[in-house]
Design an enzyme around this catalytic site. Structure first.
Site: not given
Length: 253
Positions: A138-139, A152, A156
């Protein structure tokens, strides 16, 4: 520490460079058989050649993971050639950082649906494994609103939710599901090298947010992915491991 990966069969998407490539390297060094894919055929071939001396079977394939049929065929072919699947690493991102419908469509098709389809395609094989494990990359953009685009970050965050839900559903089948959320990660050919060269103002602003004074390296993130995926982490499931050098300020309870 012995991670217990020798002889295990691992699938990694986006394995030709960056975090994914380092995941492939580390799994291979631990004696696992690794099938990896990426879209660029030349980069896949170069990575496969570089890993040709590994202990286990290493096979790279050029695949567009947003193509459902191609992704499912790759999973089936990899399972057949290796004799099963023990571990999945969903690592590909469209890196759709814009604020338009195209970014939402790309993020959904690549970040989200590639992960869902990868899991669905591999699940029958994972159910046969004695150490089934899934890890999605993920982020930290899924944890907090930052300078990336809304699509984005939203996808995520959705990956973390999806993996934690699957952890609950698959626990009775002894299949673990986790995510790793990297902070800014710099490597040659990566998004931050591109930003450094083409938008130095944004790069300086992003770098200044890192309390350590630097961005992360892909191997630092990959080690977290490999450990979480391995039998050495056998009682860890439903976890989101943040690897960001204290970049994010939110408290994860």
């Amino acid at each position: 520490m012995d991670l217990g990966l020798s002889g295990m069969n691992v699938l990694v998407t986006g394995g030709s460079k960056g975090i994914g490539r380092h995941c492939v390297d580390i799994f291979a060094a631990e004696g696992a058989n690794v099938a990896f894919c990426a879209r660029n055929a030349e980069e896949v071939a170069a990575a496969e050649t570089a890993l040709s001396g590994s202990l286990g079977l290493i096979k790279g394939t050029s695949v567009d993971v947003s193509d459902k049929g191609a992704l499912e065929a790759w999973v089936a072919g990899s399972a057949a050639s290796m004799g099963g699947i023990d571990i999945l690493v969903a690592n590909v991102s469209a890196l759709a950082l814009g604020d338009d419908e195209a970014a939402w469509e790309a993020g959904f098709a690549t970040d989200m649906m590639h992960t869902v389809r990868l899991v669905n395609a591999a699940l029958p094989q994972l159910e046969k494994s004695a150490a089934g494990s899934i890890c999605a990359v993920s982020s930290v953009s899924g944890r907090e609103a930052d300078f990336t685009g809304p699509a984005y970050g939203a996808f995520k965050a959705a990956l973390v939710h999806y993996m934690q839900r699957m952890a609950l559903e698959l626990a009775p089948k002894m299949i673990r599901c986790n995510t790793v959320s990297p902070g800014n990660t710099y490597f040659k050919g990566g998004v931050w090298e591109n930003v450094e060269q083409n938008n130095p103002e944004l790069f300086a602003r992003a770098l200044a947010l890192n309390p350590t004074g630097r961005m992360g390296r892909p191997d630092e993130v990959a080690r977290a992915v490999v450990f979480l995926s391995s039998p050495a982490s056998s009682f860890t499931t439903g976890t989101n491991l943040v690897v960001d050098g204290a970049l994010t300020r939110g408290i994860q309870l």
